[in-house]
Write a protein that holds these residues in place. Structure first.
Motif, PDB file in Angstrom:
ATOM      1  N   LYS A 115       0.826  -1.196   0.000  1.00 47.22           N
ATOM      2  CA  LYS A 115       0.000   0.000   0.000  1.00 47.22           C
ATOM      3  C   LYS A 115       0.867   1.256   0.000  1.00 47.22           C
ATOM      4  O   LYS A 115       2.031   1.222   0.408  1.00 47.22           O
ATOM      5  CB  LYS A 115      -0.912   0.013   1.232  1.00 47.22           C
ATOM      6  CG  LYS A 115      -1.950  -1.096   1.241  1.00 47.22           C
ATOM      7  CD  LYS A 115      -2.831  -1.041   2.483  1.00 47.22           C
ATOM      8  CE  LYS A 115      -2.093  -1.498   3.717  1.00 47.22           C
ATOM      9  NZ  LYS A 115      -2.985  -1.635   4.896  1.00 47.22           N
ATOM     10  N   ILE A 116       0.266   2.348  -0.449  1.00 48.54           N
ATOM     11  CA  ILE A 116       0.908   3.651  -0.397  1.00 48.54           C
ATOM     12  C   ILE A 116       0.101   4.548   0.533  1.00 48.54           C
ATOM     13  O   ILE A 116      -1.127   4.543   0.514  1.00 48.54           O
ATOM     14  CB  ILE A 116       1.050   4.275  -1.801  1.00 48.54           C
ATOM     15  CG1 ILE A 116       1.850   5.584  -1.724  1.00 48.54           C
ATOM     16  CG2 ILE A 116      -0.309   4.483  -2.474  1.00 48.54           C
ATOM     17  CD1 ILE A 116       2.261   6.121  -3.102  1.00 48.54           C
ATOM     18  N   VAL A 117       0.811   5.286   1.366  1.00 45.32           N
ATOM     19  CA  VAL A 117       0.207   6.207   2.326  1.00 45.32           C
ATOM     20  C   VAL A 117       0.754   7.594   2.039  1.00 45.32           C
ATOM     21  O   VAL A 117       1.973   7.776   1.922  1.00 45.32           O
ATOM     22  CB  VAL A 117       0.559   5.810   3.776  1.00 45.32           C
ATOM     23  CG1 VAL A 117      -0.117   6.749   4.766  1.00 45.32           C
ATOM     24  CG2 VAL A 117       0.182   4.362   4.055  1.00 45.32           C
ATOM     25  N   ILE A 118      -0.129   8.573   1.932  1.00 46.53           N
ATOM     26  CA  ILE A 118       0.306   9.955   1.702  1.00 46.53           C
ATOM     27  C   ILE A 118      -0.332  10.843   2.764  1.00 46.53           C
ATOM     28  O   ILE A 118      -1.561  10.943   2.848  1.00 46.53           O
ATOM     29  CB  ILE A 118      -0.072  10.454   0.289  1.00 46.53           C
ATOM     30  CG1 ILE A 118       0.528   9.538  -0.779  1.00 46.53           C
ATOM     31  CG2 ILE A 118       0.405  11.897   0.087  1.00 46.53           C
ATOM     32  CD1 ILE A 118       0.147   9.906  -2.200  1.00 46.53           C
ATOM     33  N   TYR A 119       0.520  11.466   3.571  1.00 48.50           N
ATOM     34  CA  TYR A 119       0.058  12.313   4.673  1.00 48.50           C
ATOM     35  C   TYR A 119       0.500  13.755   4.467  1.00 48.50           C
ATOM     36  O   TYR A 119       1.567  14.019   3.895  1.00 48.50           O
ATOM     37  CB  TYR A 119       0.647  11.835   6.000  1.00 48.50           C
ATOM     38  CG  TYR A 119       0.026  10.595   6.597  1.00 48.50           C
ATOM     39  CD1 TYR A 119      -1.217  10.116   6.205  1.00 48.50           C
ATOM     40  CD2 TYR A 119       0.709   9.892   7.588  1.00 48.50           C
ATOM     41  CE1 TYR A 119      -1.766   8.978   6.772  1.00 48.50           C
ATOM     42  CE2 TYR A 119       0.165   8.756   8.178  1.00 48.50           C
ATOM     43  CZ  TYR A 119      -1.073   8.304   7.763  1.00 48.50           C
ATOM     44  OH  TYR A 119      -1.619   7.188   8.336  1.00 48.50           O
ATOM     45  N   VAL A 120      -0.304  14.671   5.000  1.00 50.01           N
ATOM     46  CA  VAL A 120       0.063  16.078   5.096  1.00 50.01           C
ATOM     47  C   VAL A 120       0.450  16.352   6.543  1.00 50.01           C
ATOM     48  O   VAL A 120      -0.343  16.108   7.466  1.00 50.01           O
ATOM     49  CB  VAL A 120      -1.092  17.001   4.681  1.00 50.01           C
ATOM     50  CG1 VAL A 120      -0.659  18.469   4.782  1.00 50.01           C
ATOM     51  CG2 VAL A 120      -1.566  16.681   3.272  1.00 50.01           C
ATOM     52  N   LEU A 121       1.666  16.859   6.748  1.00 53.03           N
ATOM     53  CA  LEU A 121       2.158  17.214   8.072  1.00 53.03           C
ATOM     54  C   LEU A 121       2.337  18.733   8.150  1.00 53.03           C
ATOM     55  O   LEU A 121       2.457  19.403   7.121  1.00 53.03           O
ATOM     56  CB  LEU A 121       3.507  16.546   8.350  1.00 53.03           C
ATOM     57  CG  LEU A 121       3.663  15.070   7.978  1.00 53.03           C
ATOM     58  CD1 LEU A 121       5.072  14.600   8.300  1.00 53.03           C
ATOM     59  CD2 LEU A 121       2.628  14.215   8.681  1.00 53.03           C
ATOM     60  N   GLU A 122       2.350  19.236   9.360  1.00 47.71           N
ATOM     61  CA  GLU A 122       2.587  20.675   9.534  1.00 47.71           C
ATOM     62  C   GLU A 122       3.634  20.902  10.608  1.00 47.71           C
ATOM     63  O   GLU A 122       3.591  20.299  11.682  1.00 47.71           O
ATOM     64  CB  GLU A 122       1.299  21.412   9.894  1.00 47.71           C
ATOM     65  CG  GLU A 122       1.484  22.935   9.937  1.00 47.71           C
ATOM     66  CD  GLU A 122       0.177  23.703  10.085  1.00 47.71           C
ATOM     67  OE1 GLU A 122       0.243  24.938  10.277  1.00 47.71           O
ATOM     68  OE2 GLU A 122      -0.904  23.086  10.007  1.00 47.71           O
ATOM     69  N   THR A 162      -4.681   9.656   1.377  1.00 48.56           N
ATOM     70  CA  THR A 162      -5.106   8.316   1.000  1.00 48.56           C
ATOM     71  C   THR A 162      -5.947   7.781   2.154  1.00 48.56           C
ATOM     72  O   THR A 162      -6.196   8.492   3.125  1.00 48.56           O
ATOM     73  CB  THR A 162      -3.888   7.397   0.790  1.00 48.56           C
ATOM     74  OG1 THR A 162      -3.118   7.386   2.012  1.00 48.56           O
ATOM     75  CG2 THR A 162      -3.019   7.877  -0.355  1.00 48.56           C
ATOM     76  N   ALA A 163      -6.365   6.540   2.079  1.00 45.61           N
ATOM     77  CA  ALA A 163      -6.929   5.910   3.264  1.00 45.61           C
ATOM     78  C   ALA A 163      -5.879   5.981   4.369  1.00 45.61           C
ATOM     79  O   ALA A 163      -4.671   5.940   4.102  1.00 45.61           O
ATOM     80  CB  ALA A 163      -7.303   4.465   2.968  1.00 45.61           C
ATOM     81  N   ASP A 167      -3.620   3.067   0.541  1.00 44.47           N
ATOM     82  CA  ASP A 167      -4.354   2.554  -0.616  1.00 44.47           C
ATOM     83  C   ASP A 167      -3.553   1.423  -1.246  1.00 44.47           C
ATOM     84  O   ASP A 167      -2.337   1.566  -1.489  1.00 44.47           O
ATOM     85  CB  ASP A 167      -4.555   3.658  -1.665  1.00 44.47           C
ATOM     86  CG  ASP A 167      -5.502   4.748  -1.200  1.00 44.47           C
ATOM     87  OD1 ASP A 167      -6.214   4.541  -0.197  1.00 44.47           O
ATOM     88  OD2 ASP A 167      -5.523   5.824  -1.842  1.00 44.47           O
ATOM     89  N   VAL A 168      -4.209   0.313  -1.503  1.00 45.72           N
ATOM     90  CA  VAL A 168      -3.524  -0.834  -2.113  1.00 45.72           C
ATOM     91  C   VAL A 168      -3.038  -0.461  -3.508  1.00 45.72           C
ATOM     92  O   VAL A 168      -3.778   0.139  -4.310  1.00 45.72           O
ATOM     93  CB  VAL A 168      -4.454  -2.059  -2.178  1.00 45.72           C
ATOM     94  CG1 VAL A 168      -3.779  -3.212  -2.919  1.00 45.72           C
ATOM     95  CG2 VAL A 168      -4.839  -2.503  -0.768  1.00 45.72           C
ATOM     96  N   VAL A 182      -3.055  12.544  -6.059  1.00 49.92           N
ATOM     97  CA  VAL A 182      -4.101  12.860  -5.085  1.00 49.92           C
ATOM     98  C   VAL A 182      -4.182  14.371  -4.910  1.00 49.92           C
ATOM     99  O   VAL A 182      -3.205  15.092  -5.155  1.00 49.92           O
ATOM    100  CB  VAL A 182      -3.832  12.196  -3.722  1.00 49.92           C
ATOM    101  CG1 VAL A 182      -4.049  10.696  -3.781  1.00 49.92           C
ATOM    102  CG2 VAL A 182      -2.427  12.511  -3.221  1.00 49.92           C
ATOM    103  N   SER A 183      -5.340  14.852  -4.480  1.00 48.14           N
ATOM    104  CA  SER A 183      -5.507  16.284  -4.212  1.00 48.14           C
ATOM    105  C   SER A 183      -6.561  16.478  -3.131  1.00 48.14           C
ATOM    106  O   SER A 183      -7.465  15.650  -2.965  1.00 48.14           O
ATOM    107  CB  SER A 183      -5.893  17.043  -5.483  1.00 48.14           C
ATOM    108  OG  SER A 183      -7.132  16.583  -5.985  1.00 48.14           O
ATOM    109  N   ILE A 184      -6.422  17.568  -2.386  1.00 48.92           N
ATOM    110  CA  ILE A 184      -7.394  17.933  -1.354  1.00 48.92           C
ATOM    111  C   ILE A 184      -7.523  19.449  -1.306  1.00 48.92           C
ATOM    112  O   ILE A 184      -6.652  20.178  -1.798  1.00 48.92           O
ATOM    113  CB  ILE A 184      -6.992  17.425   0.048  1.00 48.92           C
ATOM    114  CG1 ILE A 184      -5.643  18.020   0.476  1.00 48.92           C
ATOM    115  CG2 ILE A 184      -6.984  15.911   0.118  1.00 48.92           C
ATOM    116  CD1 ILE A 184      -5.319  17.792   1.937  1.00 48.92           C
TER     117      ILE A 184
END
Length: 223
Positions: A115-122, A162-163, A167-168, A182-184
């Motif tokens: 799976k791939i994980v994409i996080y936004v950190l601050e 992502t989830a 995401d698988v 991805v976008s938000i």
């Protein structure tokens, strides 16, 4: 991946002094008696998946408990070692829209369930910090007060693109590249100049086997 407090913060600072090959993700639980970094919206998903009990806790490669006193060698033993996949990140903000493209190249191909994980950190969130080590002369936070005023919180997990557990990815062959776009829409309270993108690759057991990170609007090449 950490559930934050001064004890773990000091251990992370010690790791940063010896290696840059670590992606740090700080996860906060809302304190009912004091202001602090906002609770991550899917905190309970991570809490359940990694069986988080009393806080603070820390994990290496997302699932291996980093036990107090958090030896730096536990982290450096794997930081920067070769992995089966490498990651590049390209991110951009237009108005309030954040878009991220993560490319993953596999040396020997992916495994089922990867799976791939994409996080936004601050970075740079400033709040008073409860300090249980104010009277501990062995702590770098000795004598700084309880709470420590205007404590700077970095690498704070804000949003998952992502989830939460990833995401698988489709099966990808040797030397092939998988691309995730991805976008938000960013909430107004985020400081866009302080945002960091963290990308993790995890196996079917939610253990991370590689990661990469970089500031928003910064291209991070394969490494």
């Amino acid at each position: 991946m950490v559930w934050f407090c001064p004890r773990v913060a000091a251990a992370i600072d010690a790791v940063k002094e010896v290696t840059d090959h670590v992606t740090i993700i700080a996860i906060h639980k809302t304190n009912s008696t004091a202001a602090g970094p906002e609770l991550f919206e899917d905190y309970d998903v991570l809490e359940d998946a990694y069986e988080v009990g009393g806080l603070p806790q820390a994990r290496i490669d997302r699932s291996i408990a980093w036990i107090n006193p958090h030896p730096v060698s536990d982290v450096t033993a794997t930081a920067g070692t070769d992995a089966n996949a490498t990651i590049s990140i390209n991110s951009a903000i237009s108005g309030d829209e954040l878009s991220v493209t993560a490319n993953v190249m596999f040396e020997n191909g992916s495994s089922d369930g990867d799976k791939i994980v994409i996080y936004v950190l601050e970075n740079g969130l400033i709040y008073d910090q409860t300090n249980y080590y104010n009277e501990d002369a062995t702590s770098p936070y000795y004598g700084l007060g309880n709470p420590i005023p205007d404590f700077v919180h970095n690498e704070v997990l804000r949003k998952s693109m992502t989830a939460t557990l990833g995401d698988v990815m489709p099966t990808t062959g040797a030397l092939e590249t998988y691309t995730k776009n991805v976008s938000i829409t960013l909430p107004g309270e985020y400081n866009k100049e302080n945002l960091v993108i963290a990308v993790m690759l995890v196996d079917s057991n939610n253990t991370a086997y590689n990661s990469q990170h970089g500031h928003v609007n910064e291209f991070v090449d394969f490494e």
